[in-house]
Design a protein around this motif. Structure first.
Motif, PDB file in Angstrom:
ATOM      1  N   GLY A 149       0.774  -1.232   0.000  1.00  0.00           N
ATOM      2  CA  GLY A 149       0.000   0.000   0.000  1.00  0.00           C
ATOM      3  C   GLY A 149       0.802   1.275   0.000  1.00  0.00           C
ATOM      4  O   GLY A 149       0.236   2.370   0.058  1.00  0.00           O
ATOM      5  N   PHE A 150       2.143   1.165  -0.059  1.00  0.00           N
ATOM      6  CA  PHE A 150       2.995   2.348  -0.054  1.00  0.00           C
ATOM      7  C   PHE A 150       3.922   2.323  -1.266  1.00  0.00           C
ATOM      8  O   PHE A 150       4.242   1.253  -1.809  1.00  0.00           O
ATOM      9  N   ALA A 151       4.370   3.514  -1.675  1.00  0.00           N
ATOM     10  CA  ALA A 151       5.203   3.613  -2.871  1.00  0.00           C
ATOM     11  C   ALA A 151       6.044   4.883  -2.791  1.00  0.00           C
ATOM     12  O   ALA A 151       6.008   5.620  -1.810  1.00  0.00           O
ATOM     13  N   THR A 152       6.819   5.100  -3.846  1.00  0.00           N
ATOM     14  CA  THR A 152       7.600   6.324  -4.069  1.00  0.00           C
ATOM     15  C   THR A 152       8.432   6.671  -2.842  1.00  0.00           C
ATOM     16  O   THR A 152       9.272   5.892  -2.435  1.00  0.00           O
ATOM     17  N   ASN A 153       8.208   7.873  -2.223  1.00  0.00           N
ATOM     18  CA  ASN A 153       9.079   8.265  -1.109  1.00  0.00           C
ATOM     19  C   ASN A 153       8.682   7.633   0.218  1.00  0.00           C
ATOM     20  O   ASN A 153       9.221   7.999   1.265  1.00  0.00           O
ATOM     21  N   ARG A 154       7.779   6.666   0.196  1.00  0.00           N
ATOM     22  CA  ARG A 154       7.496   5.868   1.403  1.00  0.00           C
ATOM     23  C   ARG A 154       8.105   4.470   1.292  1.00  0.00           C
ATOM     24  O   ARG A 154       7.816   3.600   2.104  1.00  0.00           O
ATOM     25  N   LEU A 155       8.918   4.267   0.266  1.00  0.00           N
ATOM     26  CA  LEU A 155       9.751   3.073   0.132  1.00  0.00           C
ATOM     27  C   LEU A 155      11.200   3.529   0.045  1.00  0.00           C
ATOM     28  O   LEU A 155      11.488   4.596  -0.513  1.00  0.00           O
ATOM     29  N   LEU A 156      12.112   2.733   0.553  1.00  0.00           N
ATOM     30  CA  LEU A 156      13.522   3.093   0.501  1.00  0.00           C
ATOM     31  C   LEU A 156      14.254   2.181  -0.467  1.00  0.00           C
ATOM     32  O   LEU A 156      14.085   0.960  -0.436  1.00  0.00           O
ATOM     33  N   LEU A 157      15.065   2.773  -1.342  1.00  0.00           N
ATOM     34  CA  LEU A 157      15.935   2.036  -2.248  1.00  0.00           C
ATOM     35  C   LEU A 157      17.375   2.169  -1.763  1.00  0.00           C
ATOM     36  O   LEU A 157      17.820   3.264  -1.398  1.00  0.00           O
ATOM     37  N   THR A 158      18.108   1.053  -1.752  1.00  0.00           N
ATOM     38  CA  THR A 158      19.532   1.116  -1.453  1.00  0.00           C
ATOM     39  C   THR A 158      20.300   0.316  -2.506  1.00  0.00           C
ATOM     40  O   THR A 158      19.771  -0.639  -3.081  1.00  0.00           O
ATOM     41  N   VAL A 159      21.530   0.706  -2.744  1.00  0.00           N
ATOM     42  CA  VAL A 159      22.435   0.001  -3.648  1.00  0.00           C
ATOM     43  C   VAL A 159      23.731  -0.251  -2.895  1.00  0.00           C
ATOM     44  O   VAL A 159      24.392   0.696  -2.437  1.00  0.00           O
ATOM     45  N   ASP A 160      24.084  -1.517  -2.726  1.00  0.00           N
ATOM     46  CA  ASP A 160      25.284  -1.899  -1.969  1.00  0.00           C
ATOM     47  C   ASP A 160      25.306  -1.245  -0.591  1.00  0.00           C
ATOM     48  O   ASP A 160      26.344  -0.810  -0.086  1.00  0.00           O
ATOM     49  N   GLY A 161      24.122  -1.162   0.021  1.00  0.00           N
ATOM     50  CA  GLY A 161      24.010  -0.613   1.368  1.00  0.00           C
ATOM     51  C   GLY A 161      23.948   0.889   1.447  1.00  0.00           C
ATOM     52  O   GLY A 161      23.842   1.451   2.541  1.00  0.00           O
ATOM     53  N   VAL A 162      23.957   1.589   0.304  1.00  0.00           N
ATOM     54  CA  VAL A 162      23.925   3.053   0.280  1.00  0.00           C
ATOM     55  C   VAL A 162      22.504   3.525  -0.051  1.00  0.00           C
ATOM     56  O   VAL A 162      21.900   3.067  -1.020  1.00  0.00           O
ATOM     57  N   ARG A 163      22.018   4.436   0.741  1.00  0.00           N
ATOM     58  CA  ARG A 163      20.685   4.998   0.550  1.00  0.00           C
ATOM     59  C   ARG A 163      20.608   5.712  -0.800  1.00  0.00           C
ATOM     60  O   ARG A 163      21.394   6.614  -1.084  1.00  0.00           O
ATOM     61  N   MET A 164      19.628   5.320  -1.648  1.00  0.00           N
ATOM     62  CA  MET A 164      19.463   5.946  -2.955  1.00  0.00           C
ATOM     63  C   MET A 164      18.428   7.070  -2.928  1.00  0.00           C
ATOM     64  O   MET A 164      18.484   7.992  -3.750  1.00  0.00           O
TER      65      MET A 164
END
Length: 799
Positions: free
Chosen positions: A161-176
């Motif tokens: 039920g959540f998307a966009t800026n209510r989900l967190l993306l990381t790459v190799d442990g770094v906040r995207m």
């Protein structure tokens, strides 16, 4: 005498033959090629050949022999154990091992059966089999992450039920997630190339204790290719070459990566280039989705032209290049240093859902496209293993990211092209520790994040070539900072019962100055200083061989960012969003209960139920500027709106997964998700925008030696008009129309078949036919129709 010599010969032959071993995959019995075999000081080493065989005669009977392969779990054996097993060594595939180990919850490896949250793991073999065009498609292939698309160059994940800026993306442990991640649909995930991804993990539900702001609905972690040391004398070389073609959008993708390994140094280099044409939709489905006409500028005049093939969504094509460079250095066994460089760049790509909107039968926009989307990540990771009183493992991660994006739009018949351009410099530093005790582990760490935002607005007259400055999308020169400290504790009370708890304090600073040259704002700046305290508590209980339970309670938060407090943009025709510097963080409270049932040796069922309550939610609502409720924006009267702490919301749902092993070669896998969400709007509860319809997939997989087939179905439930969020009800152009002329999102399904054949240990061919019945459909809230019948051919060579 002859008999004595013959006996001696046979004895010597049998002894020497016993030194040759065969290394096989534990699941399918196939030989494992290029397995590095060595002792602990690496004084003796060898490799398995094309048949999985190797000579271990140089090893002693008592020393530990190490078996290491890129695709399998590292194993340790003594020679006498191998001889007792008929000279056969069985290695466990990493595909199954990834189901047991996760990196996402505490930034260090944890056993999955000790984690109270639901985790989705995506293995290298699953990535290879899925052959995804983008990382958004990779997430969608799991059947547990919903993906919305506004254009071909996009993909916005939706989780619980959540998307966009209510989900967190990381790459190799770094906040995207950057300071301008918005509440509207995002396409940043496409910057992560699936060909450069080694594995991925998705935390379903809150992850704020470890990851901070934005991790309300879930956390998506991508782990890119890692360099490998040489386990033989001298320098080792390995790599992969891959190419893919698909018919639905005439895709051409080429990829190559190479690894150079030495004893203490390793280098990994990768490159991917993709070219996508205009996407063709399916033959059978709502006519509302057809692309009947399009805009083109001829002799300085905008004209509407009939589309020769209404199934082709024109224009949607773009191209993209991705680069990777990794360096690993291990001077001693207790220290390792890792440098990662990632770069992604696209061409211009059209915002397709803005290009077919009409007003009085005429297209509203002649042009609407994103400029090149550029992303760079430089990441330094340092690991230290110690037996000190403070920690057993220390991990430092320092990173710099650069984001560049722009929006360009021009109304049909209007010569003025408006553009906004944003650049973000993002800096972050994490220091994480792990300390183990007899039956427990302590994790703790600190984090600092800084985002500097540059934003410019301009216009160009296409007729006179006049150029000038206009209002920027965000306050130029604004800053967003986050400082945090966290700790979590995992306690194994018994062999079958474990407890995990965590707490985090985060402090957020926002500094922005507003430009009043174009609009008369009743404020000059935003100066926000706010804190957030979050926590989690969970348990895992393996009740018996039949059932295991997971229970988790957690809180999460999202602090206002630059997009929330400072943007100016047209959210929809006739509306404009203006800044609001008075925002506060929103909080989520979550509970989930999961159960894993082993119904028999070959039938497994997983169920998870969850409930999340969002308080003080930041939502778009009508607003006023000094009493003014309508202003002129780019030549059009527009209703004033702003992001406000004006709502609360709740979401609940069920996630289910079933696995049935009919035989060693034949497996059934099925995933299903149901979500229901509502938010408070004007005193009434209305459907939550990012709560997806019920969806799932079912796979029937046959895997025998070199050949693998996957026959699968993807399916999606229907949203009637009353099921749509109020904001979606106003976007009839996105949806099909029901018998009353109201927009709705029809149910849909696809049938698909993928086959993979290992020609030899080096060559693998993959062929897929997606959407075999050529259905015409759109995923919920999407502005572009999905691919029709699509033939995908991929070929890879590993050396």
């Amino acid at each position: 005498m002859r008999l004595i010599f013959l006996s001696l010969f046979l004895l010597i032959f049998s002894i020497s033959a016993a030194q040759e071993i065969t290394v096989l995959d534990n699941d399918i019995g196939e030989p494992v090629v290029n397995v590095a075999i060595f002792n602990q000081d690496k004084s003796v080493s060898t490799l398995t050949d094309i048949t999985g065989k190797a000579d271990i005669s140089e090893f002693t009977d008592t020393e530990v022999i190490i078996f290491k392969a890129v695709s399998h779990v590292e194993a340790f054996r003594r020679k006498r154990e191998i001889q007792a097993n008929d000279n056969i060594v069985l290695l466990q595939s990493l595909e199954n091992q990834l189901e047991q180990v996760t990196l996402s919850v505490a930034r260090f490896k944890l056993n999955k059966d000790e984690i109270p949250q639901k985790i989705i793991s995506i293995s290298p073999s699953e990535i290879e089999m899925a052959s995804p065009q983008t990382s958004a498609d990779l997430l969608e292939s799991t059947g547990q992450v919903y993906v919305q698309k506004s254009q071909l160059g996009g993909g916005s994940p939706m989780i619980r039920g959540f998307a966009t800026n209510r989900l967190l993306l990381t790459v190799d442990g770094v906040r995207m997630n950057s300071a301008i991640f918005r509440s509207g649909n995002l396409q940043n995930v496409i910057s992560v190339d699936p060909m450069l991804v080694e594995s991925a993990e998705v935390i379903m539900g809150p992850g704020s204790v470890v990851y901070g702001s934005d991790a309300i609905g879930g956390v998506v972690n991508f782990y890119t290719l890692k360099p490998d040391f040489s386990f033989v004398d001298g320098t080792s070389y390995s790599g992969n070459i891959y190419t893919r073609f698909s018919t639905a959008n005439n895709e051409n993708t080429v990829h190559a990566d190479v690894n150079i390994g030495r004893e203490n140094w390793a280098f990994k280099t990768g490159i991917t280039y993709s070219d996508f044409g205009d996407l063709r939709m399916g033959e059978h489905g709502p006519d509302d989705y057809l692309r009947t006409d399009y805009a083109e500028r001829q002799n300085g005049i905008d004209v509407m032209l009939p589309n020769e093939d209404p199934l082709v969504q024109k224009p949607t094509g773009y191209n993209q290049i991705n680069l990777l460079q990794k360096i690993k250095y291990m001077p001693v066994k207790d220290w390792d240093f890792n440098l990662g460089l990632l770069y992604s760049n696209t061409s211009d790509f059209p915002r397709y859902d803005r290009l077919y909107r009409k007003r009085d039968g005429v297209l509203r926009s002649a042009e609407w496209y994103y400029g090149p989307q550029t992303w760079f990540l430089g990441n330094l990771n340092i690991n230290h293993r110690s037996n000190s009183e403070l920690y057993d493992k220390l991990q430092f991660t320092g990173a710099y990211q650069f984001f560049a994006e722009s929006r360009n739009d021009r109304n049909f018949g209007d010569p003025i092209l408006f553009s906004t351009e944003e650049n973000i410099d993002a800096y972050s530093a994490n220091l994480d520790f792990e300390k183990g005790f007899s039956e427990s582990k302590l994790f703790y760490g600190i984090e600092y994040v800084l985002n500097n935002v540059s934003s410019k607005g301009s216009f160009k007259n296409m007729t006179s070539s006049e150029k000038g400055e206009t209002a920027s999308r965000y306050p130029d020169g604004s800053k967003w900072q986050s400082m945090a400290v966290y700790s979590s504790y995992q306690w194994k009370l018994t062999e079958d019962f474990s407890l995990q708890s965590g707490i985090r304090y985060n402090h957020i600073l926002v500094d922005a100055t507003f430009d009043d040259r174009f609009y008369d704002f009743p404020f000059d700046e935003a100066d926000i200083s706010t804190g957030a305290l979050t926590g989690s508590l969970g348990l895992n209980w393996r009740m018996n061989d039949f059932v295991g339970w997971r229970l988790g309670l957690s809180t999460a938060f999202r602090a206002p960012n630059i997009d929330d407090i400072g943007k100016i943009f047209d959210s929809e025709p006739g509306s404009v969003v203006v800044p609001n510097p008075g925002l506060k963080p929103e909080y989520a409270y979550n509970g989930e209960l999961g159960a894993d049932f082993n119904l028999s040796d070959n039938i497994r069922l997983g169920l998870t139920g969850y409930y999340t309550y969002l308080n003080n939610a930041m939502v778009r609502r009508d607003f006023n500027l000094n009493g003014v409720t309508e202003i002129d924006y780019q030549g059009e009267p527009s209703r004033v709106q702003a992001i406000q702490n004006a709502a609360n919301a709740y979401v609940y749902g069920i996630e289910a997964g079933l696995e049935v092993d009919f035989s060693v070669a034949l497996r059934l896998q099925s995933k299903f998700s149901y979500t229901h969400g509502e938010e408070n709007e004007g005193g009434d509860y209305v459907p939550l925008r990012h709560a997806a319809p019920m969806f799932g997939n079912t796979h029937l997989i046959w895997n025998k030696r070199r050949l693998k087939f996957d026959l699968f179905a993807e399916y999606n439930g229907q949203f009637d008009f009353d099921d749509l969020a109020s904001g979606e009800q106003d976007k009839a152009y996105l949806y099909a129309l029901d018998s009353n002329g109201n927009p709705y999102s029809p149910s849909w399904y696809t049938l698909n078949l993928t086959g993979q054949y290992k020609l030899n240990p080096n060559w693998v061919a993959t062929a897929s036919v997606e959407n075999i019945t050529d259905q015409r459909y759109r995923t919920y809230s999407s502005g572009i129709s999905a691919a029709g019948r699509n033939l995908i051919i991929a070929l890879s060579y590993t050396f």
